[in-house]
Design a protein around this motif. Structure first.
Motif, PDB file in Angstrom:
ATOM      1  N   LEU A 145      43.987  32.496  94.437  1.00  0.00           N
ATOM      2  CA  LEU A 145      42.550  32.311  94.657  1.00  0.00           C
ATOM      3  C   LEU A 145      42.364  31.425  95.872  1.00  0.00           C
ATOM      4  N   HIS A 146      41.402  31.788  96.697  1.00  0.00           N
ATOM      5  CA  HIS A 146      41.042  30.976  97.867  1.00  0.00           C
ATOM      6  C   HIS A 146      39.525  30.882  97.902  1.00  0.00           C
ATOM      7  N   ALA A 147      38.990  29.666  97.982  1.00  0.00           N
ATOM      8  CA  ALA A 147      37.538  29.484  98.056  1.00  0.00           C
ATOM      9  C   ALA A 147      37.216  28.070  98.503  1.00  0.00           C
ATOM     10  N   LEU A 148      36.339  27.966  99.493  1.00  0.00           N
ATOM     11  CA  LEU A 148      35.834  26.661  99.937  1.00  0.00           C
ATOM     12  C   LEU A 148      36.944  25.638 100.164  1.00  0.00           C
ATOM     13  N   GLY A 149      38.016  26.070 100.815  1.00  0.00           N
ATOM     14  CA  GLY A 149      39.127  25.169 101.105  1.00  0.00           C
ATOM     15  C   GLY A 149      40.118  25.002  99.967  1.00  0.00           C
ATOM     16  N   MET A 150      39.836  25.570  98.807  1.00  0.00           N
ATOM     17  CA  MET A 150      40.734  25.486  97.664  1.00  0.00           C
ATOM     18  C   MET A 150      41.694  26.669  97.711  1.00  0.00           C
ATOM     19  N   ALA A 151      42.939  26.428  97.381  1.00  0.00           N
ATOM     20  CA  ALA A 151      43.927  27.500  97.253  1.00  0.00           C
ATOM     21  C   ALA A 151      44.751  27.239  96.000  1.00  0.00           C
ATOM     22  N   ALA A 152      44.889  28.275  95.186  1.00  0.00           N
ATOM     23  CA  ALA A 152      45.673  28.158  93.960  1.00  0.00           C
ATOM     24  C   ALA A 152      46.458  29.442  93.772  1.00  0.00           C
ATOM     25  N   SER A 153      47.627  29.324  93.182  1.00  0.00           N
ATOM     26  CA  SER A 153      48.418  30.523  92.905  1.00  0.00           C
ATOM     27  C   SER A 153      49.192  30.330  91.610  1.00  0.00           C
ATOM     28  N   THR A 154      49.480  31.440  90.968  1.00  0.00           N
ATOM     29  CA  THR A 154      50.260  31.430  89.743  1.00  0.00           C
ATOM     30  C   THR A 154      50.924  32.791  89.585  1.00  0.00           C
TER      31      THR A 154
ATOM     32  N   MET B  22      48.915  37.736  79.261  1.00  0.00           N
ATOM     33  CA  MET B  22      49.623  37.414  78.019  1.00  0.00           C
ATOM     34  C   MET B  22      49.652  35.927  77.698  1.00  0.00           C
ATOM     35  N   GLU B  23      49.834  35.099  78.706  1.00  0.00           N
ATOM     36  CA  GLU B  23      49.909  33.651  78.468  1.00  0.00           C
ATOM     37  C   GLU B  23      48.748  32.912  79.132  1.00  0.00           C
ATOM     38  N   ARG B  24      47.666  33.650  79.420  1.00  0.00           N
ATOM     39  CA  ARG B  24      46.411  33.104  79.942  1.00  0.00           C
ATOM     40  C   ARG B  24      46.543  32.422  81.304  1.00  0.00           C
ATOM     41  N   GLU B  25      47.538  32.866  82.095  1.00  0.00           N
ATOM     42  CA  GLU B  25      47.646  32.341  83.458  1.00  0.00           C
ATOM     43  C   GLU B  25      46.552  32.939  84.340  1.00  0.00           C
TER      44      GLU B  25
ATOM     45  N   THR C 138      39.884  33.044  86.802  1.00  0.00           N
ATOM     46  CA  THR C 138      40.484  31.732  86.557  1.00  0.00           C
ATOM     47  C   THR C 138      42.002  31.860  86.582  1.00  0.00           C
ATOM     48  N   LEU C 139      42.640  30.999  87.362  1.00  0.00           N
ATOM     49  CA  LEU C 139      44.098  30.901  87.377  1.00  0.00           C
ATOM     50  C   LEU C 139      44.493  29.599  86.708  1.00  0.00           C
ATOM     51  N   ARG C 140      45.609  29.637  85.999  1.00  0.00           N
ATOM     52  CA  ARG C 140      46.121  28.444  85.328  1.00  0.00           C
ATOM     53  C   ARG C 140      47.608  28.300  85.609  1.00  0.00           C
ATOM     54  N   ALA C 141      48.080  27.086  85.448  1.00  0.00           N
ATOM     55  CA  ALA C 141      49.511  26.839  85.593  1.00  0.00           C
ATOM     56  C   ALA C 141      50.277  27.671  84.571  1.00  0.00           C
ATOM     57  N   PRO C 142      51.405  28.273  84.965  1.00  0.00           N
ATOM     58  CA  PRO C 142      52.187  29.042  83.999  1.00  0.00           C
ATOM     59  C   PRO C 142      52.843  28.125  82.971  1.00  0.00           C
ATOM     60  N   GLY C 143      53.136  28.693  81.819  1.00  0.00           N
ATOM     61  CA  GLY C 143      53.808  27.947  80.762  1.00  0.00           C
ATOM     62  C   GLY C 143      52.823  27.275  79.825  1.00  0.00           C
ATOM     63  N   PRO C 144      53.351  26.757  78.730  1.00  0.00           N
ATOM     64  CA  PRO C 144      52.480  26.117  77.736  1.00  0.00           C
ATOM     65  C   PRO C 144      51.867  24.818  78.260  1.00  0.00           C
ATOM     66  N   ASP C 145      50.659  24.537  77.812  1.00  0.00           N
ATOM     67  CA  ASP C 145      49.954  23.309  78.174  1.00  0.00           C
ATOM     68  C   ASP C 145      49.832  22.452  76.915  1.00  0.00           C
ATOM     69  N   LEU C 146      50.924  21.822  76.545  1.00  0.00           N
ATOM     70  CA  LEU C 146      50.977  21.080  75.284  1.00  0.00           C
ATOM     71  C   LEU C 146      50.099  19.839  75.268  1.00  0.00           C
ATOM     72  N   HIS C 147      49.813  19.267  76.426  1.00  0.00           N
ATOM     73  CA  HIS C 147      49.053  18.020  76.475  1.00  0.00           C
ATOM     74  C   HIS C 147      47.690  18.172  77.138  1.00  0.00           C
ATOM     75  N   GLY C 148      47.283  19.406  77.430  1.00  0.00           N
ATOM     76  CA  GLY C 148      45.980  19.636  78.038  1.00  0.00           C
ATOM     77  C   GLY C 148      45.863  19.080  79.444  1.00  0.00           C
ATOM     78  N   THR C 149      46.965  19.018  80.155  1.00  0.00           N
ATOM     79  CA  THR C 149      46.950  18.416  81.492  1.00  0.00           C
ATOM     80  C   THR C 149      47.240  19.417  82.612  1.00  0.00           C
ATOM     81  N   ALA C 150      47.415  20.694  82.273  1.00  0.00           N
ATOM     82  CA  ALA C 150      47.729  21.688  83.301  1.00  0.00           C
ATOM     83  C   ALA C 150      46.506  21.949  84.175  1.00  0.00           C
ATOM     84  N   TRP C 151      46.739  22.339  85.406  1.00  0.00           N
ATOM     85  CA  TRP C 151      45.651  22.627  86.333  1.00  0.00           C
ATOM     86  C   TRP C 151      45.069  24.008  86.064  1.00  0.00           C
ATOM     87  N   SER C 152      43.838  24.200  86.518  1.00  0.00           N
ATOM     88  CA  SER C 152      43.218  25.523  86.551  1.00  0.00           C
ATOM     89  C   SER C 152      42.308  25.574  87.769  1.00  0.00           C
TER      90      SER C 152
END
Length: 144
Positions: free
Chosen positions: A36-45, A83-86, A104-118
């Motif tokens: 995803l790219h928007a308004l200077g933000m870039a994210a990938s998963t 499958m894993e909501r990435e 919406t993109l999210r960090a791959p893998g489980p987010d056990l502590h609610g601290t993963a980025w999106s």
């Protein structure tokens, strides 16, 4: 290597989906790198999606094809998730002429502590030809 599928939004906003890979060689699970790219933000998963043996209604292709078939409108929000909501896509019809696709993109893998980025971006498509073209192009891309 094939070019990615690109959904271009307003300004510099874009969603890229790279060609599906079959990491196990069996056709059941594919992975897609997505950005995803928007308004200077870039994210990938990397998202795990259904392979060629999945029922069409559970696949990303099936989801966008249903949106296009219902171009005249629906109530509420329709959601598809990998499958894993990435990768999660929410679609809303405004009841008139436009569909908002929230990607919406999210960090791959489980987010056990609610601290993963999106990261999230919203794309607005005309509910008729533009939505139909998007669905057809993405479906063709994912199946080749």
């Amino acid at each position: 290597m094939s070019e990615p599928f690109v959904l271009q939004g307003s300004g510099d906003q874009r969603w890229l989906v790279h060609p599906p890979q079959d990491p196990y060689g069996d056709g059941y699970v594919y992975t897609v790198a997505t950005e995803l790219h928007a308004l200077g933000m870039a994210a990938s998963t990397v998202a795990k999606i259904d392979g060629i043996y999945a029922p069409l209604e559970t696949t990303l292709s099936g989801f966008v094809e249903r949106l296009a078939a219902d171009w005249e409108g629906w109530s509420g929000t329709r959601t598809w998730a990998s499958m894993e909501r990435e990768l999660v896509i929410d679609a809303r019809h405004d009841g008139r002429a436009h569909v908002s696709l929230s990607v919406t993109l999210r960090a791959p893998g489980p987010d056990l502590h609610g601290t993963a980025w999106s990261a999230r971006a919203v794309f607005v498509l005309e509910a008729g030809e533009e939505l139909t073209g998007f669905a057809g192009d993405l479906t063709h891309f994912l199946r080749t």
